[in-house]
Design a protein around this motif. Structure first.
Motif, PDB file in Angstrom:
ATOM      1  N   TYR A  85       0.790  -1.238   0.000  1.00 34.75           N
ATOM      2  CA  TYR A  85       0.000   0.000   0.000  1.00 34.75           C
ATOM      3  C   TYR A  85       0.821   1.288   0.000  1.00 34.75           C
ATOM      4  O   TYR A  85       0.762   2.072   0.926  1.00 34.75           O
ATOM      5  N   PHE A 105      -5.624  -0.800  -5.246  1.00 39.39           N
ATOM      6  CA  PHE A 105      -6.606  -1.433  -4.362  1.00 39.39           C
ATOM      7  C   PHE A 105      -7.987  -0.790  -4.530  1.00 39.39           C
ATOM      8  O   PHE A 105      -9.013  -1.480  -4.492  1.00 39.39           O
ATOM      9  N   ILE A 109      -9.377  -2.477  -7.422  1.00 38.32           N
ATOM     10  CA  ILE A 109      -9.801  -3.843  -7.058  1.00 38.32           C
ATOM     11  C   ILE A 109     -11.198  -3.797  -6.444  1.00 38.32           C
ATOM     12  O   ILE A 109     -12.073  -4.607  -6.771  1.00 38.32           O
ATOM     13  N   TYR A 145     -14.467  -8.880  -7.461  1.00 37.03           N
ATOM     14  CA  TYR A 145     -14.117  -8.681  -6.054  1.00 37.03           C
ATOM     15  C   TYR A 145     -15.396  -8.272  -5.302  1.00 37.03           C
ATOM     16  O   TYR A 145     -15.661  -7.102  -5.058  1.00 37.03           O
ATOM     17  N   LEU A 192     -16.401  -8.545  -2.281  1.00 41.84           N
ATOM     18  CA  LEU A 192     -16.401  -8.253  -0.834  1.00 41.84           C
ATOM     19  C   LEU A 192     -16.997  -6.885  -0.456  1.00 41.84           C
ATOM     20  O   LEU A 192     -17.894  -6.818   0.406  1.00 41.84           O
ATOM     21  N   GLY A 210     -13.939  -4.685   6.264  1.00 41.42           N
ATOM     22  CA  GLY A 210     -13.281  -4.912   4.979  1.00 41.42           C
ATOM     23  C   GLY A 210     -12.556  -6.240   4.853  1.00 41.42           C
ATOM     24  O   GLY A 210     -11.703  -6.404   3.997  1.00 41.42           O
ATOM     25  N   SER A 211     -12.881  -7.202   5.710  1.00 38.47           N
ATOM     26  CA  SER A 211     -12.190  -8.500   5.705  1.00 38.47           C
ATOM     27  C   SER A 211     -10.692  -8.329   5.952  1.00 38.47           C
ATOM     28  O   SER A 211      -9.887  -9.158   5.536  1.00 38.47           O
ATOM     29  N   ASN A 212     -10.336  -7.257   6.637  1.00 38.95           N
ATOM     30  CA  ASN A 212      -8.913  -7.064   6.943  1.00 38.95           C
ATOM     31  C   ASN A 212      -8.375  -8.142   7.877  1.00 38.95           C
ATOM     32  O   ASN A 212      -7.188  -8.463   7.839  1.00 38.95           O
ATOM     33  N   ASN A 259      -6.171 -11.011   6.451  1.00 39.26           N
ATOM     34  CA  ASN A 259      -4.732 -10.966   6.204  1.00 39.26           C
ATOM     35  C   ASN A 259      -3.925 -11.811   7.202  1.00 39.26           C
ATOM     36  O   ASN A 259      -2.725 -11.987   7.041  1.00 39.26           O
ATOM     37  N   TYR A 317      -9.498 -13.040  -6.784  1.00 33.54           N
ATOM     38  CA  TYR A 317      -8.058 -12.753  -6.694  1.00 33.54           C
ATOM     39  C   TYR A 317      -7.340 -13.023  -8.014  1.00 33.54           C
ATOM     40  O   TYR A 317      -6.116 -13.038  -8.073  1.00 33.54           O
ATOM     41  N   THR A 355      -5.291  -7.285 -10.109  1.00 38.25           N
ATOM     42  CA  THR A 355      -4.692  -7.925  -8.931  1.00 38.25           C
ATOM     43  C   THR A 355      -3.234  -8.297  -9.201  1.00 38.25           C
ATOM     44  O   THR A 355      -2.379  -8.194  -8.325  1.00 38.25           O
ATOM     45  N   PHE A 394      -1.354  -5.187  -8.822  1.00 41.49           N
ATOM     46  CA  PHE A 394      -1.303  -4.870  -7.387  1.00 41.49           C
ATOM     47  C   PHE A 394      -0.151  -5.627  -6.726  1.00 41.49           C
ATOM     48  O   PHE A 394       0.608  -5.076  -5.921  1.00 41.49           O
ATOM     49  N   GLU A 450       0.786 -12.900   0.035  1.00 39.86           N
ATOM     50  CA  GLU A 450      -0.412 -12.563   0.812  1.00 39.86           C
ATOM     51  C   GLU A 450      -1.252 -13.782   1.129  1.00 39.86           C
ATOM     52  O   GLU A 450      -1.300 -14.724   0.339  1.00 39.86           O
ATOM     53  N   SER A 492      -5.373 -14.493   2.296  1.00 43.41           N
ATOM     54  CA  SER A 492      -6.701 -13.946   2.568  1.00 43.41           C
ATOM     55  C   SER A 492      -7.537 -15.092   3.120  1.00 43.41           C
ATOM     56  O   SER A 492      -8.033 -15.934   2.370  1.00 43.41           O
TER      57      SER A 492
HETATM   58  C1  AVJ Z   1      -7.597  -5.691   2.093  1.00 40.71           C
HETATM   59  C2  AVJ Z   1      -6.772  -7.745   2.945  1.00 40.71           C
HETATM   60  C3  AVJ Z   1      -9.121  -7.437   2.629  1.00 40.71           C
HETATM   61  O1  AVJ Z   1      -7.339  -9.951   1.123  1.00 40.71           O
HETATM   62  O2  AVJ Z   1      -9.159  -9.464   0.064  1.00 40.71           O
HETATM   63  C4  AVJ Z   1      -7.478  -7.785  -2.480  1.00 40.71           C
HETATM   64  C5  AVJ Z   1      -6.506  -7.365  -0.105  1.00 40.71           C
HETATM   65  N1  AVJ Z   1      -5.536  -8.590  -2.070  1.00 40.71           N
HETATM   66  N2  AVJ Z   1      -7.044  -8.424  -3.583  1.00 40.71           N
HETATM   67  C6  AVJ Z   1      -8.096  -9.140   0.603  1.00 40.71           C
HETATM   68  C7  AVJ Z   1      -6.514  -7.898  -1.519  1.00 40.71           C
HETATM   69  C8  AVJ Z   1      -5.854  -8.893  -3.344  1.00 40.71           C
HETATM   70  C9  AVJ Z   1      -7.753  -7.648   0.654  1.00 40.71           C
HETATM   71  N3  AVJ Z   1      -7.782  -7.133   2.079  1.00 40.71           N
END
Ligand code: AVJ
Length: 312
Positions: free
Chosen positions: A30, A38, A41, A47, A49, A154-156, A159, A199, A206, A209, A273, A275
């Motif tokens: 970031y 992002f 995305i 995506y 979410l 935000g589904s943080n 991570n 993803y 992505t 990203f 990463e 998720s």
């Molecule tokens: C911000 C962690 C919720 O994991 O879905 C989105 C980041 N990475 N596409 C996730 C992300 C690739 C996102 N978060």
């Protein structure tokens, strides 16, 4: 030139790329360019979410507020970002006559400035105190007279792999007072193809990203990644519920990062990463394991996503 600010980044990168299984931390995605990617995305149809979370906040905030059991409370948002989604939630709460004070916490001062501007534009006069910094530190010194709702949206939480997430939530639990609540935005396990698509978008946003991390190292760490010689590999494992992201080297090559030589074999992977996705049962297990007295889940129409409210 490597500045003091980049020193930690450099240290982490060299450590991560020196491991037998190379890795880079997704927290370095970031920078300005990464923030922009992002944002893109979050607008992609694959995506799902953000739309799910927004649907829940727009249609179910009244029930969510009832589950809180208070009319006066402080809302403390961890990693608040620009407030684009939270504004709907706060607006509904104030329309319902709730007396709220909003504390958005974030490491980026820029993002918090945007947050304050957006929130006050839609909810003039809302009492709010944006706080820049590490949110664990901030949580340590904030004193609240009113019950507080900790927001982690935000589904943080995704991570962190499940076990690390539980450890993280335990730290939050320990910082909560007996009347406090925790509200999580969580992506749920579902058709694995739907998750993989989120993803693995066709436009390659992505991918960009992920590869932006290499560009960032070139700019900030005097690295010489030839970005075209790397690719992105997303992979979803439905049993554990983890979506993994990797960058891989398309050929055997050496890269220099601030004078350190890093060698890549053809098709060597860099893990970037995770998720983590959850079932409702797993969320209920977390409630029990951490001793929260209850948890209530609010789902979107498709049951893709949950906003879960944990009571201490
Ligand atoms: C911000 C962690 C919720 O994991 O879905 C989105 C980041 N990475 N596409 C996730 C992300 C690739 C996102 N978060």
């Amino acid at each position: 030139m490597i500045t003091a600010l980049n020193e930690q980044f450099l240290k982490d990168v060299i450590a991560g790329l020196s491991k037998p299984q190379k890795q880079l931390s997704s927290k370095y995605f970031y920078d300005d360019e990464g923030d922009k990617l992002f944002q893109q995305i979050m607008l992609m149809p694959e995506y799902y979410l953000p739309a799910c979370e927004l649907e829940i906040l727009q249609l179910q905030t009244q029930s969510i507020a009832e589950s809180f059991g208070y009319n006066t409370f402080d809302i403390v948002e961890l990693g608040a970002g620009d407030g684009t989604k939270t504004v709907h939630f706060l607006k509904k709460l104030t329309d319902l006559g709730k007396k709220i004070v909003y504390y958005p916490l974030d490491i980026s001062a820029d993002v918090l400035a945007t947050n304050q501007q957006q929130i006050l534009e839609h909810i003039p006069g809302l009492e709010m105190y944006p706080i820049v910094g590490d949110y664990f530190e901030t949580l340590g010194y904030l004193k609240h007279d009113n019950p507080k709702i900790l927001l982690f949206m935000g589904s943080n939480i995704g991570n962190y792999e499940n076990e690390k997430a539980v450890a993280f939530l335990k730290l939050l639990y320990d910082k909560m007072n007996p009347n406090d609540l925790l509200m999580l935005g969580v992506d749920l396990k579902k058709n694995p193809k739907t998750i993989l698509n989120a993803y693995d978008d066709k436009q390659g946003i992505t991918k960009a990203f992920n590869l932006n991390l290499l560009r960032r190292m070139n700019v900030e760490l005097d690295a010489n990644f030839d970005i075209d010689e790397f690719d992105h590999y997303p992979y979803y494992e439905p049993i554990t519920g983890i979506a993994y992201s990797y960058i891989f080297s398309k050929k055997s090559q050496d890269v220099h990062i601030d004078g350190h030589k890093i060698s890549f074999e053809e098709n060597e992977m860099i893990h970037t990463e995770v998720s983590q996705k959850y079932s409702l049962k797993q969320l209920d297990d977390i409630q029990r394991v951490l001793n929260f007295s209850s948890v209530q889940h609010f789902l979107d129409n498709r049951q893709y996503y949950a906003v879960s409210v944990f009571k201490k």
